[in-house]
Scaffold this active site. Structure first.
Site, short mmCIF file in Angstrom:
data_model
loop_
_atom_site.label_atom_id
_atom_site.label_comp_id
_atom_site.label_asym_id
_atom_site.label_seq_id
_atom_site.Cartn_x
_atom_site.Cartn_y
_atom_site.Cartn_z
CE1 TYR A 1 7.08 4.13 -3.15
CE2 TYR A 1 5.12 3.72 -2.14
CZ TYR A 1 5.96 3.59 -3.38
OH TYR A 1 5.32 3.24 -4.56
O1 LIG Z 1 -0.28 0.74 -3.47
C1 LIG Z 1 0.85 1.22 -3.47
O2 LIG Z 1 1.28 2.25 -3.69
C2 LIG Z 1 2.02 0.20 -2.80
O3 LIG Z 1 1.63 -1.02 -3.11
C3 LIG Z 1 2.63 -2.03 -2.36
O4 LIG Z 1 2.52 -1.99 -1.13
P1 LIG Z 1 1.64 -2.58 -0.04
O5 LIG Z 1 0.19 -2.63 -0.32
O6 LIG Z 1 2.24 -2.64 1.19
O7 LIG Z 1 1.88 -4.32 -0.76
P2 LIG Z 1 2.68 -5.56 0.00
O8 LIG Z 1 4.08 -5.18 0.50
O9 LIG Z 1 2.53 -6.58 -0.98
O10 LIG Z 1 1.74 -5.78 1.22
C4 LIG Z 1 0.42 -6.20 0.92
C5 LIG Z 1 -0.09 -6.49 2.30
O11 LIG Z 1 0.41 -7.60 2.84
C6 LIG Z 1 0.95 -7.23 4.29
N1 LIG Z 1 2.09 -7.90 4.37
C7 LIG Z 1 3.30 -7.75 3.73
C8 LIG Z 1 4.40 -8.30 4.17
C9 LIG Z 1 4.36 -9.19 4.84
O12 LIG Z 1 5.36 -10.07 5.28
N2 LIG Z 1 3.02 -9.57 5.66
C10 LIG Z 1 2.05 -8.98 5.43
O13 LIG Z 1 1.00 -9.25 5.90
C11 LIG Z 1 0.82 -5.87 4.12
O14 LIG Z 1 0.83 -5.52 5.65
C12 LIG Z 1 -0.05 -5.52 3.24
O15 LIG Z 1 -1.17 -5.34 3.91
C13 LIG Z 1 4.01 -1.83 -2.99
O16 LIG Z 1 4.91 -2.64 -2.29
C14 LIG Z 1 4.29 -0.45 -2.89
O17 LIG Z 1 5.56 -0.07 -3.58
C15 LIG Z 1 3.20 0.67 -3.22
O18 LIG Z 1 3.37 0.58 -4.67
#
Ligand SMILES: O=C(O)[C@H]1O[C@H](OP(=O)(O)OP(=O)(O)OC[C@H]2O[C@@H](n3ccc(=O)[nH]c3=O)[C@H](O)[C@@H]2O)[C@H](O)[C@@H](O)[C@H]1O
Length: 424
Positions: free
Chosen positions: A232
């Site tokens: 991504y």
């Molecule tokens: O800023 C971005 O550019 C991206 O932001 C977002 O990605 P992330 O920051 O990864 O958000 P998100 O999935 O909500 O996980 C948040 C936290 O929860 C943790 N997480 C997640 C899932 C889970 O089951 N458990 C968990 O601990 C996980 O490890 C993480 O630490 C958008 O989805 C992406 O499309 C993109 O725009």
């Protein structure tokens, strides 16, 4: 009307009410489980959007379709913009479309309504936008003929490009969808923009994930971004390079916005804050990832209204594209900005804020972060956006999550009826 009022789908009550009576004869239906209630409320919304969707009897290219596009593109203020919003039925696309329309700009949306997450939510967003006379064309940004037709009907001054395959971890499951939307789709769109007789200025969604394994905090636009941790992120980084090429060769005005974990009402069900809320309410366990040595992961969670302000300011300050018909006439601006909140919060803290708002404890499974594209933390330096866009985020995570939970409970019908039954 204040934006918060829009978060309540019951604003659309009269048509839904008619639908309800027609479809199920106004029966009172009881459900034993909240999950069923969610499903039913969703299908209710879905049918409602079908009912409201004026395009059901029109097809792409016919006169009625064109009329809807023209009417949606109409400007209602002096010096207003005419904006093509890609991904308009998505989370950020919906909010930006509404903000532009409400101040008098012309807005036409395009969205392929794919099923990466529940399309009924996208249809509900579309219904909400339709009540504000915003028309969303159902189609893919890879459809070159469709894009050409849209530009033939409307001389767009700006393109707000938000259509993308989102999600960091899903890239391991379906890598091609990222190439299809974030690379091929982007190029098709840029090809169209470059050939337009009056080239539009383009503002598009990059991502905080381009910082990848960067350890220098806070993340600044001038930092290196050559160590992406997920496909991504790699496609978003590629998007930055691709847009640079179009700026350089064709004189397209480009603004790339690195969004930092955007959240809020009408959000994306695949994101942690959303799926955690769902599971906590249903009494199901949630998986909370932890970094090496049990260090908590952290994100610079950014509230949707702040992001919308950053998007609108980017459109307003975007310099003009210089070319036309595929020929460059002079240099055009190429800009990149972080749009974050500047105060990272750990994932366990996010969970405890949700618990407080939902008045329910989460069943937490703490597991080590799998090597699937995640990064341990994000933290935005926003001084450039502050200086050049007047960007100033004003919603902290507690306030934003309170608004999200309020929307969630209303949207999924938790606020209706008593106990486990719901009046439909
Ligand atoms: O800023 C971005 O550019 C991206 O932001 C977002 O990605 P992330 O920051 O990864 O958000 P998100 O999935 O909500 O996980 C948040 C936290 O929860 C943790 N997480 C997640 C899932 C889970 O089951 N458990 C968990 O601990 C996980 O490890 C993480 O630490 C958008 O989805 C992406 O499309 C993109 O725009």
């Amino acid at each position: 009307m204040h934006l918060a009022a829009l978060y309540n789908p019951l604003r659309l009550l009269p048509p839904f009410q008619q639908l309800k009576n027609a479809a199920i004869g106004g029966r009172i239906v009881s459900f034993n489980a909240r999950e069923d209630q969610e499903r039913s409320f969703q299908s209710f919304i879905t049918s409602g959007s079908r009912y409201l969707h004026h395009t059901s009897h029109t097809s792409i290219g016919d006169l009625h379709w064109e009329k809807q596009i023209r009417s949606s593109a109409q400007i209602r203020r002096q010096n207003g913009l005419t904006v093509l919003v890609t991904g308009a039925a998505g989370f950020v696309g919906t909010h930006v479309s509404l903000a532009l329309k409400k101040r008098g700009d012309g807005v036409v949306g395009i969205d392929n309504f794919n099923d990466y997450y529940d399309p009924s939510l996208k249809k509900s967003r579309r219904s909400m936008l339709e009540s504000y006379h915003i028309f969303i064309v159902k189609g893919d940004i890879n459809d070159q003929k469709l894009l050409a037709k849209l530009f033939e009907i409307v001389p767009f001054t700006h393109v707000m490009h938000l259509a993308a395959q989102a999600g960091v971890r899903y890239a391991m499951e379906n890598p091609n969808s990222y190439v299809h939307s974030n690379i091929a789709g982007l190029v098709t769109l840029l090809e169209q923009c470059k050939s337009a007789d009056r080239q539009p200025a383009i503002v598009w969604a990059s991502s905080s994930s381009v910082y990848g394994l960067n350890e220098k905090v806070p993340f600044s636009e001038s930092d290196q971004t050559d160590q992406p941790a997920s496909l991504y992120a790699a496609t978003k980084k590629a998007g930055e390079e691709i847009t640079h090429t179009y700026n350089h060769i064709y004189g397209l005005s480009i603004t790339g916005l690195r969004f930092f974990t955007v959240y809020g009402p009408w959000g994306r069900p695949d994101m942690a804050y959303f799926s955690f809320t769902k599971n906590i309410l249903q009494g199901k366990p949630i998986t909370v990832y932890r970094g090496k040595d049990r260090v908590d992961l952290a994100r610079d969670f950014t509230y949707i209204d702040d992001i919308v302000k950053g998007c609108v300011a980017s459109l307003d300050t975007a310099g003009k594209s210089t070319g036309s018909g595929g020929k460059k006439r002079g240099p055009a601006p190429y800009r990149i900005y972080n749009l974050g909140n500047t105060s990272p919060v750990t994932v366990p803290t996010l969970v405890s804020i949700l618990e407080k708002n939902l008045k329910k404890k989460a069943k937490k499974n703490m597991v080590e972060m799998p090597g699937n594209g995640d990064v341990p933390f994000t933290h935005a330096n926003i001084s450039l956006a502050q200086r050049e866009l007047g960007y100033k985020p004003s919603t902290d995570l507690s306030t934003g999550l309170r608004k999200f939970v309020k929307w969630y409970l209303t949207y999924y019908g938790y606020n209706q009826g008593k106990g486990n039954s719901v009046n439909l």
